[in-house]
Design a protein around this motif. Structure first.
Motif, PDB file in Angstrom:
ATOM      1  N   TRP A  73       0.846  -1.236   0.036  1.00 48.16           N
ATOM      2  CA  TRP A  73      -0.066  -0.015   0.069  1.00 48.16           C
ATOM      3  C   TRP A  73       0.755   1.245   0.032  1.00 48.16           C
ATOM      4  O   TRP A  73       0.265   2.421  -0.739  1.00 48.16           O
ATOM      5  N   GLN A  74       2.036   1.222   0.744  1.00 48.58           N
ATOM      6  CA  GLN A  74       2.814   2.469   0.671  1.00 48.58           C
ATOM      7  C   GLN A  74       3.255   2.969  -0.429  1.00 48.58           C
ATOM      8  O   GLN A  74       3.459   4.115  -0.980  1.00 48.58           O
ATOM      9  N   ALA A  75       3.758   1.706  -1.363  1.00 52.61           N
ATOM     10  CA  ALA A  75       4.288   2.126  -2.659  1.00 52.61           C
ATOM     11  C   ALA A  75       3.111   2.499  -3.634  1.00 52.61           C
ATOM     12  O   ALA A  75       3.305   3.545  -4.400  1.00 52.61           O
ATOM     13  N   LEU A  91      -5.251  10.067   1.953  1.00 51.90           N
ATOM     14  CA  LEU A  91      -4.714   8.572   1.854  1.00 51.90           C
ATOM     15  C   LEU A  91      -4.240   8.132   3.120  1.00 51.90           C
ATOM     16  O   LEU A  91      -4.191   6.754   3.472  1.00 51.90           O
ATOM     17  N   GLU A  92      -4.208   9.075   4.098  1.00 47.05           N
ATOM     18  CA  GLU A  92      -3.613   8.705   5.441  1.00 47.05           C
ATOM     19  C   GLU A  92      -4.669   8.772   6.464  1.00 47.05           C
ATOM     20  O   GLU A  92      -4.436   8.542   7.569  1.00 47.05           O
ATOM     21  N   ALA A  93      -5.882   9.313   5.992  1.00 43.76           N
ATOM     22  CA  ALA A  93      -7.069   9.245   7.011  1.00 43.76           C
ATOM     23  C   ALA A  93      -7.848   8.124   6.971  1.00 43.76           C
ATOM     24  O   ALA A  93      -8.407   7.495   6.193  1.00 43.76           O
ATOM     25  N   VAL A 252     -12.707  10.796   1.061  1.00 43.03           N
ATOM     26  CA  VAL A 252     -12.929  11.562   2.295  1.00 43.03           C
ATOM     27  C   VAL A 252     -11.904  10.757   3.450  1.00 43.03           C
ATOM     28  O   VAL A 252     -11.699  11.029   4.409  1.00 43.03           O
ATOM     29  N   GLY A 253     -11.444   9.491   2.912  1.00 43.85           N
ATOM     30  CA  GLY A 253     -10.571   8.570   3.726  1.00 43.85           C
ATOM     31  C   GLY A 253     -10.414   7.174   3.054  1.00 43.85           C
ATOM     32  O   GLY A 253     -10.857   7.056   1.904  1.00 43.85           O
ATOM     33  N   ILE A 254      -9.602   6.273   3.766  1.00 40.87           N
ATOM     34  CA  ILE A 254      -9.377   5.064   3.575  1.00 40.87           C
ATOM     35  C   ILE A 254      -9.952   4.106   4.377  1.00 40.87           C
ATOM     36  O   ILE A 254      -9.979   4.235   5.520  1.00 40.87           O
ATOM     37  N   LEU A 255     -10.175   2.886   4.080  1.00 39.90           N
ATOM     38  CA  LEU A 255     -10.490   1.751   4.853  1.00 39.90           C
ATOM     39  C   LEU A 255      -9.461   0.408   4.687  1.00 39.90           C
ATOM     40  O   LEU A 255      -9.262   0.304   3.366  1.00 39.90           O
ATOM     41  N   THR A 256      -9.258  -0.310   5.609  1.00 36.30           N
ATOM     42  CA  THR A 256      -8.480  -1.591   5.186  1.00 36.30           C
ATOM     43  C   THR A 256      -9.270  -2.509   5.980  1.00 36.30           C
ATOM     44  O   THR A 256      -9.559  -2.717   7.032  1.00 36.30           O
ATOM     45  N   PHE A 257      -9.790  -3.529   4.949  1.00 39.42           N
ATOM     46  CA  PHE A 257     -10.607  -4.790   5.428  1.00 39.42           C
ATOM     47  C   PHE A 257      -9.612  -5.990   5.377  1.00 39.42           C
ATOM     48  O   PHE A 257      -8.966  -6.245   4.376  1.00 39.42           O
ATOM     49  N   ASP A 258      -9.599  -6.817   6.245  1.00 39.38           N
ATOM     50  CA  ASP A 258      -9.131  -8.139   6.413  1.00 39.38           C
ATOM     51  C   ASP A 258      -9.806  -8.956   5.503  1.00 39.38           C
ATOM     52  O   ASP A 258     -11.272  -8.867   5.692  1.00 39.38           O
ATOM     53  N   LEU A 259      -9.541 -10.009   4.681  1.00 36.43           N
ATOM     54  CA  LEU A 259     -10.323 -10.576   3.985  1.00 36.43           C
ATOM     55  C   LEU A 259     -10.941 -11.744   4.920  1.00 36.43           C
ATOM     56  O   LEU A 259     -10.286 -12.262   5.965  1.00 36.43           O
ATOM     57  N   PRO A 260     -12.231 -11.858   4.844  1.00 32.67           N
ATOM     58  CA  PRO A 260     -13.064 -12.608   5.895  1.00 32.67           C
ATOM     59  C   PRO A 260     -12.449 -14.202   5.998  1.00 32.67           C
ATOM     60  O   PRO A 260     -11.854 -14.651   4.845  1.00 32.67           O
ATOM     61  N   GLY A 261     -12.873 -14.916   6.675  1.00 26.71           N
ATOM     62  CA  GLY A 261     -12.353 -16.300   7.081  1.00 26.71           C
ATOM     63  C   GLY A 261     -13.250 -17.413   6.443  1.00 26.71           C
ATOM     64  O   GLY A 261     -14.156 -17.012   5.712  1.00 26.71           O
ATOM     65  N   ASP A 262     -12.979 -18.430   6.918  1.00 22.69           N
ATOM     66  CA  ASP A 262     -13.795 -19.556   6.465  1.00 22.69           C
ATOM     67  C   ASP A 262     -15.514 -19.578   6.270  1.00 22.69           C
ATOM     68  O   ASP A 262     -16.100 -19.850   5.471  1.00 22.69           O
ATOM     69  N   PRO A 263     -16.081 -19.087   7.600  1.00 25.63           N
ATOM     70  CA  PRO A 263     -17.346 -19.050   7.291  1.00 25.63           C
ATOM     71  C   PRO A 263     -17.978 -17.964   6.276  1.00 25.63           C
ATOM     72  O   PRO A 263     -18.962 -18.310   5.594  1.00 25.63           O
TER      73      PRO A 263
END
Length: 536
Positions: A73-75, A91-93, A252-263
């Motif tokens: 992401w930084q690059a 991009l930093e909010a 207005v800003g950014i979100l970082t979502f972890d990819l969900p697990g098995d369920p």
């Protein structure tokens, strides 16, 4: 490059700014900016702004192994900022606290949210949409994912409450070419009153431009999936800043979502299977309906007198096959083209048939005129006393074979004058035997002129002389020369008498005939004798 490797070796285990790097490498600071920017873009080093003595100074370091393999992401952010696509502060909010607070208080405020998730294929739009839907509605299931317009119309009819739905590929579902105007009105009216029933919609599309502007006016958030890394995704959030016919959205800003697990993954897999099956069934049904419609409108055009394919004609044709109002605009346009092509083929066939009919009529008229001309010529020859065979042959040649009759000009006048002196059968036989001879009329005229020397002779003499010419033209000409000399001799002595000259000519011809008989007895050659007998 050597300079890149020197920078990497120097940054190993430490964080330095440009000034420190220039001192260690014994180079000018200006010569290091370009190599450093290239290394940041490639993700080999990271850049971090620090405050020092009241100023923001950039420090460079080598990221950890986890950072290099797990997230770029930084690059990517450096590229976006360098290209002036977004401001660095955006991009930093982090926007998650605000979004989470908004989502968690929706039920208390009895409000709803329309959210669009956009991004390129494979970045995780559907994952993000399903994640948000489950966050908004814990009872969310696979059946709440809508990807066909029929299912969307069912929602309008059912009017559910306190639910969240994912509108997958909304750009295709709400395309103006895929709906009747009445159906589109129902859909957008329902979307506008979703807030009354606390219905949340999360739509996905590869691009915001593909989403109908009527739905854009209802959006509260646009989540643009910007980057997919190992185990998580980065999203840029947009909010509407100006309402109107075409709303304006700003980041207005950014979100970082972890990819969900098995369920969650099992739900996503089930969704993919259901979508594939339903799309296949919907496609087959659409094809069958379109095939039925094509056959119906073609029969409609063939059975009715239609000059133009208008909207009323299309509507009437679809009504006959029971599909009026049950076809999207794209299929109606296709059927309109089919009807137009069918009408053009029908008109083309009619035009060709009419052309053939006119051509056949002209041919029949020409044949009738030729037949009438043939009959008139044939009857005219019979009226003149010509034989039936002669009349048929000459009438046919002058009527149906005019290209071969150019040598027969003025033939009838010459033949008529000869027939007044000769037996008609002789003249007809000569004429029929030499119809293709280009010198026929010339020879008949010459023969007529020669016979004109012998006035007051009977038909028997003319016929014998004619036969003489046919059998042996050379001897016949010698005979003519002899008779001319006899005539001149009579005139020279002043004792010319037509009767005596006539007797002398007949005697000379009889003498030739006698000699031929004598020769026939000794030489068994009675050709001329038999010919003279036939003519006599």
């Amino acid at each position: 490059m050597a300079i890149d490797q020197e920078i990497l070796d120097l940054l190993e285990g430490q964080e330095l700014n440009v000034k420190n790097l220039a001192i260690e490498l014994d180079r000018s600071p200006a010569s290091l900016y370009k190599p450093l920017a290239g290394l940041v873009t490639e993700g080999l080093i990271k850049k971090r702004e620090k405050e020092s003595q009241g100023k923001m100074i950039a420090f460079y370091s080598i990221p950890s192994e986890e950072g290099i393999e797990g997230c770029s992401w930084q690059a990517h952010k450096g590229i976006l900022v360098a290209g002036r696509t977004y401001q660095k502060k955006v991009l930093e909010a982090g926007f998650w606290p605000s979004l989470e607070q908004d989502i968690l208080t929706l039920r208390e405020r009895e409000e709803n949210r329309h959210i669009a998730v956009v991004g390129l294929v494979g970045l995780g739009k559907s994952n993000t949409a399903i994640f948000l839907a489950r966050l908004l509605d814990p009872s969310f299931a696979v059946n709440d994912i809508i990807f066909t317009r029929e299912r969307l119309l069912e929602l309008v009819a059912d009017q559910p409450e306190d639910k969240s739905f994912v509108l997958d590929d909304i750009g295709v579902m709400l395309s103006s070419r895929g709906w009747q105007e009445k159906e589109r009105g129902l859909i957008f009216s329902w979307l506008e009153i979703c807030r009354m029933h606390r219905i949340n919609t999360i739509a996905t599309s590869p691009s915001l431009a593909m989403i109908d502007v009527n739905y854009q006016r209802l959006l509260h958030y646009i989540l643009q999936v910007e980057l997919k890394c190992k185990g998580h995704i980065h999203i840029i959030v947009f909010k509407p800043t100006q309402a109107g016919l075409k709303p304006i959205f700003k980041p207005v800003g950014i979100l970082t979502f972890d990819l969900p697990g098995d369920p969650f993954f099992s739900i996503f897999q089930e969704y993919q299977g259901v979508k594939q099956k339903d799309l296949a069934l919907s496609a087959r049904a659409s094809l069958e309906r379109l095939k039925l419609a094509k056959t119906g409108v073609q029969e409609y055009i063939q059975e009715r007198e239609i000059s133009r394919v208008t909207d009323d004609v299309v509507r009437s044709a679809l009504h006959t096959v029971g599909l009026d109002g049950n076809l999207p605009k794209a299929d109606k346009d296709t059927l309109r083209v089919v009807m137009y092509d069918t009408l053009q083929d029908k008109l083309r066939i009619r035009k060709r048939a009419k052309t053939i009919q006119v051509k056949q009529g002209k041919e029949n008229l020409s044949k009738a005129r030729l037949l009438a001309s043939y009959r008139n010529k044939y009857q005219a020859y019979l009226d003149k006393g010509r034989s039936e065979q002669y009349s048929k042959t000459l009438a046919y040649r002058l009527t149906y074979e005019r290209s071969r009759a150019s040598n027969l000009k003025n033939l009838e006048g010459v033949v008529g004058s000869l027939m007044r002196k000769l037996k008609p059968s002789l003249v007809e036989g000569l004429t029929l035997g030499r119809l293709d001879d280009s010198y026929l009329v010339r020879d008949l005229r010459a023969l007529r002129d020669l016979l004109g020397l012998f006035k007051s002779f009977d038909q028997q003499f003319y016929s014998k002389l004619f036969a003489f010419f046919q059998y042996d033209p050379k001897r016949a000409m010698e005979f003519i020369q002899q008779t001319r000399k006899m005539r001149s001799s009579y005139r020279y002595h002043g004792k010319f008498s037509p009767s005596k000259w006539r007797k002398s000519v007949l005697f000379a011809l009889a003498e030739i005939e006698r000699v031929e008989r004598w020769n026939a007895l000794h030489l068994q050659n009675n050709s001329l004798l038999s010919f003279l007998h036939k003519s006599g």
